[in-house]
Design a protein around this motif. Structure first.
Motif, PDB file in Angstrom:
ATOM      1  N   MET A   1      63.512  77.597  65.964  1.00  0.00           N
ATOM      2  CA  MET A   1      64.217  78.336  65.270  1.00  0.00           C
ATOM      3  C   MET A   1      63.589  78.430  63.858  1.00  0.00           C
ATOM      4  SD  MET A   1      68.487  77.768  64.102  1.00  0.00           S
ATOM      5  CE  MET A   1      68.945  78.205  65.616  1.00  0.00           C
ATOM      6  N   ARG A   2      63.660  79.779  63.238  1.00  0.00           N
ATOM      7  CA  ARG A   2      63.186  79.765  62.043  1.00  0.00           C
ATOM      8  C   ARG A   2      64.084  79.056  60.888  1.00  0.00           C
ATOM      9  NH1 ARG A   2      61.586  85.606  60.482  1.00  0.00           N
ATOM     10  NH2 ARG A   2      62.513  85.124  58.799  1.00  0.00           N
ATOM     11  N   ILE A   3      63.331  78.537  59.858  1.00  0.00           N
ATOM     12  CA  ILE A   3      64.012  77.826  58.888  1.00  0.00           C
ATOM     13  C   ILE A   3      65.074  78.538  58.175  1.00  0.00           C
ATOM     14  CG2 ILE A   3      62.010  78.325  57.109  1.00  0.00           C
ATOM     15  CD1 ILE A   3      64.276  75.085  57.622  1.00  0.00           C
ATOM     16  N   ASP A   4      64.975  79.851  57.716  1.00  0.00           N
ATOM     17  CA  ASP A   4      66.081  80.501  57.221  1.00  0.00           C
ATOM     18  C   ASP A   4      67.351  80.495  57.980  1.00  0.00           C
ATOM     19  OD1 ASP A   4      64.934  82.202  58.733  1.00  0.00           O
ATOM     20  OD2 ASP A   4      64.966  83.877  57.610  1.00  0.00           O
ATOM     21  N   LYS A   5      67.212  80.690  59.346  1.00  0.00           N
ATOM     22  CA  LYS A   5      68.284  80.880  60.312  1.00  0.00           C
ATOM     23  C   LYS A   5      68.815  79.378  60.499  1.00  0.00           C
ATOM     24  CE  LYS A   5      69.410  82.689  64.958  1.00  0.00           C
ATOM     25  NZ  LYS A   5      68.997  83.289  66.007  1.00  0.00           N
ATOM     26  N   TYR A   6      68.116  78.392  60.366  1.00  0.00           N
ATOM     27  CA  TYR A   6      68.567  76.882  60.616  1.00  0.00           C
ATOM     28  C   TYR A   6      69.571  76.708  59.625  1.00  0.00           C
ATOM     29  CZ  TYR A   6      69.066  72.129  61.107  1.00  0.00           C
ATOM     30  OH  TYR A   6      69.511  70.646  61.046  1.00  0.00           O
ATOM     31  N   CYS A  23      63.812  80.448  50.561  1.00  0.00           N
ATOM     32  CA  CYS A  23      62.376  80.090  50.950  1.00  0.00           C
ATOM     33  C   CYS A  23      61.295  80.835  50.212  1.00  0.00           C
ATOM     34  CB  CYS A  23      62.375  80.301  52.507  1.00  0.00           C
ATOM     35  SG  CYS A  23      63.296  79.363  53.573  1.00  0.00           S
ATOM     36  N   ARG A  24      61.609  81.995  49.922  1.00  0.00           N
ATOM     37  CA  ARG A  24      60.566  82.673  49.382  1.00  0.00           C
ATOM     38  C   ARG A  24      60.243  82.193  47.684  1.00  0.00           C
ATOM     39  NH1 ARG A  24      62.446  88.575  51.521  1.00  0.00           N
ATOM     40  NH2 ARG A  24      61.369  88.575  53.448  1.00  0.00           N
ATOM     41  N   ASN A  31      58.652  68.751  55.456  1.00  0.00           N
ATOM     42  CA  ASN A  31      57.644  67.730  55.508  1.00  0.00           C
ATOM     43  C   ASN A  31      56.791  67.865  54.224  1.00  0.00           C
ATOM     44  OD1 ASN A  31      58.559  66.648  57.922  1.00  0.00           O
ATOM     45  ND2 ASN A  31      57.316  68.000  59.104  1.00  0.00           N
ATOM     46  N   GLN A  32      57.303  67.837  53.014  1.00  0.00           N
ATOM     47  CA  GLN A  32      56.881  68.074  51.812  1.00  0.00           C
ATOM     48  C   GLN A  32      55.861  69.207  51.517  1.00  0.00           C
ATOM     49  OE1 GLN A  32      57.591  65.934  49.490  1.00  0.00           O
ATOM     50  NE2 GLN A  32      58.771  64.851  50.869  1.00  0.00           N
ATOM     51  N   GLU A  33      55.848  70.286  52.421  1.00  0.00           N
ATOM     52  CA  GLU A  33      55.130  71.659  52.179  1.00  0.00           C
ATOM     53  C   GLU A  33      56.129  72.624  52.158  1.00  0.00           C
ATOM     54  OE1 GLU A  33      52.682  72.038  55.516  1.00  0.00           O
ATOM     55  OE2 GLU A  33      51.804  69.993  55.521  1.00  0.00           O
ATOM     56  N   PRO A  34      55.782  73.616  51.098  1.00  0.00           N
ATOM     57  CA  PRO A  34      56.578  74.634  50.932  1.00  0.00           C
ATOM     58  C   PRO A  34      56.319  75.732  52.077  1.00  0.00           C
ATOM     59  CG  PRO A  34      54.712  74.757  49.304  1.00  0.00           C
ATOM     60  CD  PRO A  34      54.674  73.590  50.221  1.00  0.00           C
ATOM     61  N   VAL A  35      57.477  76.227  52.449  1.00  0.00           N
ATOM     62  CA  VAL A  35      57.288  77.272  53.745  1.00  0.00           C
ATOM     63  C   VAL A  35      58.043  78.445  53.525  1.00  0.00           C
ATOM     64  CG1 VAL A  35      57.681  75.427  55.023  1.00  0.00           C
ATOM     65  CG2 VAL A  35      59.665  76.415  54.177  1.00  0.00           C
ATOM     66  N   SER A  38      59.996  82.106  57.850  1.00  0.00           N
ATOM     67  CA  SER A  38      59.897  82.385  59.341  1.00  0.00           C
ATOM     68  C   SER A  38      59.144  80.847  60.019  1.00  0.00           C
ATOM     69  CB  SER A  38      58.702  83.587  59.560  1.00  0.00           C
ATOM     70  OG  SER A  38      57.493  83.331  58.799  1.00  0.00           O
ATOM     71  N   ARG A  39      58.985  80.012  59.155  1.00  0.00           N
ATOM     72  CA  ARG A  39      58.605  78.889  59.476  1.00  0.00           C
ATOM     73  C   ARG A  39      59.630  78.302  60.676  1.00  0.00           C
ATOM     74  NH1 ARG A  39      57.801  73.736  60.079  1.00  0.00           N
ATOM     75  NH2 ARG A  39      55.954  72.597  59.363  1.00  0.00           N
ATOM     76  N   GLU A  40      58.899  77.505  61.773  1.00  0.00           N
ATOM     77  CA  GLU A  40      59.687  77.104  62.835  1.00  0.00           C
ATOM     78  C   GLU A  40      60.111  75.688  62.311  1.00  0.00           C
ATOM     79  OE1 GLU A  40      60.824  78.420  65.801  1.00  0.00           O
ATOM     80  OE2 GLU A  40      59.949  80.313  65.001  1.00  0.00           O
ATOM     81  N   VAL A  41      61.353  75.258  62.774  1.00  0.00           N
ATOM     82  CA  VAL A  41      62.082  74.027  62.544  1.00  0.00           C
ATOM     83  C   VAL A  41      61.941  73.229  63.845  1.00  0.00           C
ATOM     84  CG1 VAL A  41      63.936  72.673  61.754  1.00  0.00           C
ATOM     85  CG2 VAL A  41      63.594  74.856  60.465  1.00  0.00           C
TER      86      VAL A  41
END
Length: 133
Positions: A1-6, A23-24, A31-35, A38-41
């Motif tokens: 699932m996408r991070i924004d949707k989660y 997110c933008r 995990n300490q990385e900007p996303v 659309s990044r999957e969770v």
């Protein structure tokens, strides 16, 4: 699932658009990385989220099928946000100046009522003084 949707599904944001915007702007990290939105969770991911001047820290337990009720949120995430974050938010509430400074800008509705009450009282007391003479 996408991070924004989660984040929308587990009720951290009222709309997916707000989650996408966060997110933008770089307020969401996995995990300490900007996303990107659309990044999957995946389960066991650690999400750092900055919202309303609080830095939330979440652990993904499971992925929901769709938006869930508020009572079921704890099944899908574990909130490991330090209590100091919430205490700092409470202190911020006290330090804010909720009301405008006196004499600045138009009177509020409450100010107008107070002025009207004051002038009505002044006129009534003046009329009472005049009738006694």
């Amino acid at each position: 699932m996408r991070i924004d949707k989660y984040l929308w599904c587990v009720r951290y944001f009222k709309t997916r658009t707000l989650a996408t915007t966060a997110c933008r702007k770089g307020h969401v990290r996995i995990n300490q990385e900007p996303v990107k939105p659309s990044r999957e969770v995946f389960p066991q991911d650690i999400i750092d989220l900055k919202k309303d001047q609080i830095n939330y820290r979440l652990k993904v337990n499971a992925i929901p099928e769709s938006r869930i009720g508020a009572k079921l949120v704890d099944i899908y995430r574990t909130d490991t946000t330090p209590k100091e974050q919430f205490e700092a938010q409470a202190l911020l509430k006290y330090s804010k100046d909720y009301y405008r400074k006196k004499g600045v800008g138009r009177p509020t509705k409450k100010d107008r009522r107070d002025i009207a009450d004051y002038t009505d009282d002044a006129i009534l007391t003046q009329n009472d003084d005049d009738s006694e003479e």
